[in-house]
Design a protein around this motif. Sequence first.
Motif, short mmCIF file in Angstrom:
data_model
loop_
_atom_site.label_atom_id
_atom_site.label_comp_id
_atom_site.label_asym_id
_atom_site.label_seq_id
_atom_site.Cartn_x
_atom_site.Cartn_y
_atom_site.Cartn_z
N LEU A 17 -10.17 -18.46 -5.01
CA LEU A 17 -10.27 -17.54 -3.86
C LEU A 17 -9.36 -16.36 -4.12
O LEU A 17 -8.14 -16.52 -4.27
CB LEU A 17 -9.86 -18.26 -2.57
N ASP A 18 -9.94 -15.18 -4.22
CA ASP A 18 -9.18 -13.94 -4.40
C ASP A 18 -9.16 -13.16 -3.10
O ASP A 18 -10.14 -13.16 -2.35
CB ASP A 18 -9.82 -13.07 -5.48
N GLY A 19 -8.03 -12.48 -2.84
CA GLY A 19 -7.95 -11.62 -1.67
C GLY A 19 -7.06 -12.16 -0.57
O GLY A 19 -7.22 -11.78 0.60
N LEU A 20 -6.10 -13.04 -0.94
CA LEU A 20 -5.13 -13.49 0.06
C LEU A 20 -4.24 -12.33 0.47
O LEU A 20 -4.02 -11.39 -0.31
CB LEU A 20 -4.27 -14.63 -0.50
N PRO A 21 -3.71 -12.34 1.70
CA PRO A 21 -2.86 -11.22 2.15
C PRO A 21 -1.64 -11.06 1.25
O PRO A 21 -0.90 -12.03 1.00
CB PRO A 21 -2.47 -11.62 3.58
N ALA A 22 -1.44 -9.86 0.70
CA ALA A 22 -0.34 -9.61 -0.24
C ALA A 22 1.01 -9.60 0.45
O ALA A 22 2.03 -9.98 -0.13
CB ALA A 22 -0.58 -8.29 -0.97
N ASN A 23 1.05 -9.16 1.71
CA ASN A 23 2.31 -9.06 2.43
C ASN A 23 2.23 -9.81 3.76
O ASN A 23 2.00 -9.20 4.81
CB ASN A 23 2.66 -7.59 2.70
N PRO A 24 2.36 -11.14 3.73
CA PRO A 24 2.30 -11.89 4.98
C PRO A 24 3.49 -11.56 5.86
O PRO A 24 4.56 -11.19 5.38
CB PRO A 24 2.34 -13.34 4.49
N SER A 67 -6.42 -29.67 -0.65
CA SER A 67 -5.62 -28.66 0.05
C SER A 67 -4.56 -28.14 -0.91
O SER A 67 -3.67 -28.88 -1.32
CB SER A 67 -4.98 -29.29 1.29
N LYS A 68 -4.66 -26.88 -1.31
CA LYS A 68 -3.75 -26.31 -2.31
C LYS A 68 -2.70 -25.41 -1.66
O LYS A 68 -3.03 -24.55 -0.84
CB LYS A 68 -4.54 -25.51 -3.35
N PRO A 69 -1.43 -25.59 -2.06
CA PRO A 69 -0.37 -24.73 -1.51
C PRO A 69 -0.49 -23.30 -2.02
O PRO A 69 -0.96 -23.06 -3.14
CB PRO A 69 0.91 -25.40 -2.01
N ILE A 70 -0.10 -22.36 -1.19
CA ILE A 70 -0.18 -20.95 -1.55
C ILE A 70 1.24 -20.45 -1.81
O ILE A 70 2.11 -20.50 -0.92
CB ILE A 70 -0.83 -20.13 -0.43
N SER A 71 1.47 -19.95 -3.01
CA SER A 71 2.78 -19.41 -3.36
C SER A 71 3.04 -18.12 -2.61
O SER A 71 2.10 -17.34 -2.34
CB SER A 71 2.87 -19.15 -4.86
N LEU A 72 4.30 -17.88 -2.27
CA LEU A 72 4.65 -16.67 -1.53
C LEU A 72 4.31 -15.45 -2.36
O LEU A 72 4.70 -15.31 -3.51
CB LEU A 72 6.15 -16.68 -1.20
N GLY A 73 3.54 -14.55 -1.80
CA GLY A 73 3.15 -13.32 -2.47
C GLY A 73 1.93 -13.45 -3.35
O GLY A 73 1.47 -12.45 -3.91
N ALA A 74 1.38 -14.66 -3.49
CA ALA A 74 0.21 -14.85 -4.35
C ALA A 74 -1.02 -14.23 -3.69
O ALA A 74 -1.17 -14.25 -2.47
CB ALA A 74 -0.02 -16.33 -4.61
N SER A 75 -1.90 -13.70 -4.53
CA SER A 75 -3.12 -13.08 -4.01
C SER A 75 -4.34 -13.98 -4.20
O SER A 75 -5.44 -13.59 -3.82
CB SER A 75 -3.36 -11.74 -4.71
N HIS A 76 -4.14 -15.13 -4.83
CA HIS A 76 -5.27 -16.03 -5.05
C HIS A 76 -4.79 -17.48 -5.05
O HIS A 76 -3.59 -17.76 -5.14
CB HIS A 76 -5.99 -15.70 -6.36
N VAL A 77 -5.77 -18.39 -4.96
CA VAL A 77 -5.50 -19.83 -5.06
C VAL A 77 -6.67 -20.46 -5.79
O VAL A 77 -7.81 -19.98 -5.69
CB VAL A 77 -5.32 -20.46 -3.65
N GLU A 78 -6.39 -21.51 -6.60
CA GLU A 78 -7.42 -22.10 -7.44
C GLU A 78 -7.59 -23.59 -7.13
O GLU A 78 -6.68 -24.26 -6.63
CB GLU A 78 -7.05 -21.92 -8.93
#
Length: 547
Positions: A17-24, A67-78
């Motif tokens: 998934l590409d397009g996660l918020p860059a600045n949460p 359910s995959k954790p999202i790293s801070l500042g990451a823009s994608h998850v695999e």
Amino acid sequence: MAKKVRKLHVKVKPVRLDGLPANPGEETAAKNLFAMVELKWKGPVSGFGLGLIPFYRSNPPVNHTASKPISLGASHVEWEDEFDRVCCIVGPWNISFNVFYGEALDAKSKKTVIGKATLDISEIASKLELTVERKLPIRSKGLLSKEATLVVNLTFSEVRHEADDFIQLGPISVDSVIPKKMASRRDSSNFDSSSSPATASSSSGVSPILGTGSSSSPEENQSEPGLKAGFNWWKRRRLSFSMTWRREPREDEATTKIPSKPSEPEPEKPATAEDLSIEANKWVTKDLVSRDRKSKLRSEVYTASIDQRSEQAGGEAACAAVAVVVSHWFQANPRLTNPSETEFDSLIMQGSALWKSLCNEDSYLRLFPNKHFDLETIVSAKLRPVRVCNDKSFTGLFSPERFASLEGLMSFDQIWDEVEKEVAIASGESRVYIVSWNDHFFVVKADLEGFCVIDSLGERLFEGCKQAYILKFDESSLMYEKTGEEESSAVVVCKGRECCREYIKRFLAAIPVAELAAKEEKGNVVGVSLLHEKLQIDLHHIMLTGD
């Protein structure tokens, strides 16, 4: 001829998934956030070939990625998860993807959808590519960027060889659950009568079952073609088919009981337990009236002492599993008309026990949380050594000519003609089908001597019935149609095994067809999906794996 459906084994892997918020925001950044993808095998698009696709349940099969954790500042998850299913394709065939985002996600928790995507696998499959990757644009609710995409990998393989045309089923031992006592079987010479149910699952109308005992003969049946004498079957005591349709007491009935005059007919009496039961393990002639009270069938019925919902069986939603067990028995015993004595009960209990064993498997419950497994799922569970022959299975709709959106699709009469042809060329061998209609599964056994309908749910015979049953249509069966208001206005419309076709149309499908047609005639929009859900019927040809 019935149209052959293209059958594909499809593997789907949501990769990235590409397009996660860059600045949460600060509040979001402080949380441990996860992402998950839900995949729904939605199936054919309304109006494009649904009439040839098994429509087993209103809830499509569902899969979930980890359910995959999202790293801070990451823009994608695999993800690494891959899901597969056999799909029968005759037109557009959709898979939908829901993207979930939040804390502590799992398949059963309450989740928030932040984006959606849809994929038509038929378009990709038509290009004959074995493996493809697609970037699907995400329709987001604002939490994702406008350019957000879901990368999906797909793999296709066509099921077309003889060995693959049959879905294999293997044995599962449930000896600790099922009693082994089997009574002696009847000789095939007992195939001398027919029987038929009298209900559909629609909540409209009422229908009685009228016992005439077991002493009437085919000659007596044939002597009453005009239904002229002694047949007050249109006005006999009725059994209501739905609590919502039970007659409310009139005002005078609610206050006091007025004694009836001798010349007045006696009021209807409530049905008793004796009225709602049939002597088990014995062929009994019955007069069954359709729920719309326009048709009557005279034939014979053979019952077990229990059905799938009984306390002994405990198979509330076990109809598909029981149908597999029953169809295996009839294929393994082709010369027998019915299981003998306690053997019928045992088949119901075996199927229910197998269904309960599947209910204990998380992998099945994730696909069907309500435990209403479809036939494909039961088949893949390897419950019995039988197979589904796709080339000799048929799908049609009741009265498609009455609905503009169903024009040109296979009708029930057309697929029944195909069944008749199969029986004619079978050289005396029987054909066994598992029938899917209106969210229920039952068995039809067909040969030159007659047809049988075998159902594990007594309520399909009449409301209050708690016995599985066999309904047999042979030369002694008669179908009557009421042509006016008078009791003597009924005439014979067919006899013999042809009554099975008319029974399915008049006793099962007549009310839903009439209700949907009435809506369309009034100018109301009737969705194609609803039409297929209510009117589609599938006949799956069952064979032993060794054949």
